[in-house]
Write a protein that holds these residues in place. Sequence first.
Motif, mmCIF file in Angstrom:
data_model
loop_
_atom_site.group_PDB
_atom_site.id
_atom_site.type_symbol
_atom_site.label_atom_id
_atom_site.label_comp_id
_atom_site.label_asym_id
_atom_site.label_seq_id
_atom_site.Cartn_x
_atom_site.Cartn_y
_atom_site.Cartn_z
ATOM 1 N N GLN A 183 0.827 -1.206 0.000
ATOM 2 C CA GLN A 183 0.000 0.000 0.000
ATOM 3 C C GLN A 183 0.863 1.258 0.000
ATOM 4 O OE1 GLN A 183 -0.825 2.438 2.485
ATOM 5 N NE2 GLN A 183 0.581 1.702 4.089
ATOM 6 N N ASP A 184 2.032 1.205 0.663
ATOM 7 C CA ASP A 184 2.949 2.347 0.620
ATOM 8 C C ASP A 184 3.394 2.608 -0.815
ATOM 9 O OD1 ASP A 184 3.012 3.013 3.337
ATOM 10 O OD2 ASP A 184 4.485 1.479 3.770
ATOM 11 N N PHE A 185 3.719 1.516 -1.528
ATOM 12 C CA PHE A 185 4.129 1.687 -2.915
ATOM 13 C C PHE A 185 2.991 2.245 -3.752
ATOM 14 C CE2 PHE A 185 3.989 0.217 -7.265
ATOM 15 C CZ PHE A 185 5.135 0.807 -7.754
ATOM 16 N N CYS A 186 1.785 1.706 -3.586
ATOM 17 C CA CYS A 186 0.649 2.163 -4.402
ATOM 18 C C CYS A 186 0.371 3.646 -4.179
ATOM 19 C CB CYS A 186 -0.592 1.328 -4.101
ATOM 20 S SG CYS A 186 -0.487 -0.376 -4.713
ATOM 21 N N LYS A 187 0.547 4.130 -2.950
ATOM 22 C CA LYS A 187 0.350 5.554 -2.684
ATOM 23 C C LYS A 187 1.415 6.391 -3.388
ATOM 24 C CE LYS A 187 -2.099 5.212 1.731
ATOM 25 N NZ LYS A 187 -2.059 5.495 3.198
ATOM 26 N N LYS A 229 -1.354 11.254 -12.424
ATOM 27 C CA LYS A 229 -2.703 11.796 -12.283
ATOM 28 C C LYS A 229 -3.720 10.714 -12.676
ATOM 29 C CE LYS A 229 -1.803 16.150 -11.183
ATOM 30 N NZ LYS A 229 -0.374 16.026 -10.965
ATOM 31 N N ASP A 230 -4.968 10.969 -12.333
ATOM 32 C CA ASP A 230 -6.075 10.089 -12.728
ATOM 33 C C ASP A 230 -5.952 8.692 -12.132
ATOM 34 O OD1 ASP A 230 -7.254 12.122 -14.311
ATOM 35 O OD2 ASP A 230 -5.883 11.647 -15.942
ATOM 36 N N PHE A 231 -5.380 8.599 -10.943
ATOM 37 C CA PHE A 231 -5.291 7.313 -10.258
ATOM 38 C C PHE A 231 -5.424 7.592 -8.768
ATOM 39 C CE2 PHE A 231 -2.812 3.774 -8.333
ATOM 40 C CZ PHE A 231 -3.595 2.735 -8.789
ATOM 41 N N ALA A 232 -6.148 6.719 -8.076
ATOM 42 C CA ALA A 232 -6.375 6.928 -6.643
ATOM 43 C C ALA A 232 -6.243 5.609 -5.900
ATOM 44 C CB ALA A 232 -7.762 7.527 -6.399
ATOM 45 N N VAL A 233 -5.869 5.710 -4.626
ATOM 46 C CA VAL A 233 -5.710 4.534 -3.766
ATOM 47 C C VAL A 233 -6.426 4.793 -2.449
ATOM 48 C CG1 VAL A 233 -4.095 3.080 -2.496
ATOM 49 C CG2 VAL A 233 -3.487 3.917 -4.770
ATOM 50 N N GLY A 234 -7.331 3.901 -2.102
ATOM 51 C CA GLY A 234 -7.952 3.922 -0.784
ATOM 52 C C GLY A 234 -7.396 2.780 0.041
ATOM 53 N N TYR A 235 -7.102 3.027 1.314
ATOM 54 C CA TYR A 235 -6.457 1.998 2.142
ATOM 55 C C TYR A 235 -7.086 1.977 3.523
ATOM 56 C CZ TYR A 235 -2.827 -0.404 4.860
ATOM 57 O OH TYR A 235 -2.148 -1.262 5.684
ATOM 58 N N ILE A 284 -7.654 -0.989 -1.076
ATOM 59 C CA ILE A 284 -6.778 -1.971 -0.440
ATOM 60 C C ILE A 284 -7.237 -2.188 1.000
ATOM 61 C CG2 ILE A 284 -4.407 -2.537 0.177
ATOM 62 C CD1 ILE A 284 -3.462 -0.634 -1.991
ATOM 63 N N LEU A 285 -7.561 -3.435 1.335
ATOM 64 C CA LEU A 285 -8.002 -3.785 2.683
ATOM 65 C C LEU A 285 -6.973 -4.729 3.283
ATOM 66 C CD1 LEU A 285 -10.747 -3.747 0.646
ATOM 67 C CD2 LEU A 285 -11.803 -3.725 2.905
ATOM 68 N N VAL A 291 -8.069 -5.017 -3.612
ATOM 69 C CA VAL A 291 -6.875 -5.764 -3.224
ATOM 70 C C VAL A 291 -7.030 -6.135 -1.751
ATOM 71 C CG1 VAL A 291 -4.372 -5.749 -2.969
ATOM 72 C CG2 VAL A 291 -5.429 -4.528 -4.884
ATOM 73 N N LEU A 292 -7.055 -7.431 -1.481
ATOM 74 C CA LEU A 292 -7.176 -7.926 -0.108
ATOM 75 C C LEU A 292 -5.821 -8.466 0.330
ATOM 76 C CD1 LEU A 292 -10.548 -9.897 -0.472
ATOM 77 C CD2 LEU A 292 -10.228 -7.556 0.367
ATOM 78 N N LEU A 293 -5.278 -7.907 1.388
ATOM 79 C CA LEU A 293 -3.983 -8.340 1.906
ATOM 80 C C LEU A 293 -4.218 -9.265 3.089
ATOM 81 C CD1 LEU A 293 -2.053 -4.920 1.866
ATOM 82 C CD2 LEU A 293 -2.241 -6.627 0.041
ATOM 83 N N GLY A 294 -4.000 -10.561 2.870
ATOM 84 C CA GLY A 294 -4.109 -11.512 3.964
ATOM 85 C C GLY A 294 -5.529 -11.838 4.388
#
Length: 359
Positions: free
Chosen positions: A159-163, A170-176, A239-240, A276-279
């Motif tokens: 998730q750190d990388f995705c942020k 631009k035109d890309f977002a990440v929720g965590y 990302i959860l 994206v489900l982590l674990g």
Amino acid sequence: MLTPSEFQTLAQLVFEKLGVNPSSDEISVWVGRQAVWQLPTANKVIQVAEWIVTTVLDQPTPDDLIRVIRSADNQQPGFKSLLDLATRLQREPGAWVPARKGGLDDWTITADPLTVGDGEPFLDRLKFRQFLPRIGQDLTMPKCMLVTGDSGSGKSYLQDFCKSFAASRKDFAVGYTKLGSSGLQDFSPRIPSMDLANGLRPDMSKVPAFHADQHRDAKDLASWITTFTPQRAVPALAILDDFGATTLNEAVHTFVLELVRLVQKDEMAARRIRIVLLGYDPKRLTDAKLQYDTHILEHVDTEHIDEWLRLRFPDQPDYRYRSAVEELEELIPERGPTRMRMLNIWVNLVSAKFKPAGP
């Protein structure tokens, strides 16, 4: 106008100048007061620094980039290529090409950030990065990806990388959202939904009214996220992280599973979001008759470290890379729950040997 290495170098130097917890006034010194109002939510100062560099690269003239380069100058030889660029643009402003000219940033894998968080290294994970939505490339990101790996394999670092990935495009977002370690039986589905909303930016005026039935509330919240998250050039990532605890309030699982179900059944929702489900527990997905793709995190070894050092600090003699990798081999545990944390700490410390010495 900047190579990935130059972008990272300039962002790191801006970060060092910003200090801890910079105010909006301090940030406006770099980009102007009007641009500060467009600053996205950023949990770490390095993300603010990357946003500053991205913002000045978008401007119609090179003036802001020239000013940022000169303000970030640390009087060290490794900064010379950026100073040369500033001098050339000052002399030949017609050579300036805004990053957004033509409507596209550089979405290729070679332009991916090499660091995350407050300048921490992000090593390899090429197979995961190949799935990320990218403008100008076929979309291969599954509607639901379950990321698995041993304890200490680095799932949460994704998730750190995705942020950082989102900060430079631009035109890309990440929720965590990440599960806490206490109060799980009473954990409300409102918490992960609002966490995700911080990054996905759904229409907050459409937040569903609270319902006493938590399972009904969870489904309403999932519907809100999937319906009112803006459609961007590529789907956003929700990302959860670490939602596998057996004592967790079942209504939270209802929220997770409903989120996946809506993205799978509704093509408009899939254009807005990928999950994206982590674990997470795959049995819950299977029992709910939901489709998912499993991605197993590969082991980061010394070859990956060597490649990262060569990309992050190019044009060094081979012996410097070999010496650094040999040193790290003695310091990094082969397995265990703290492996990736220790790996990042030691790679970061060893990387300091490649940076110019301070004044």
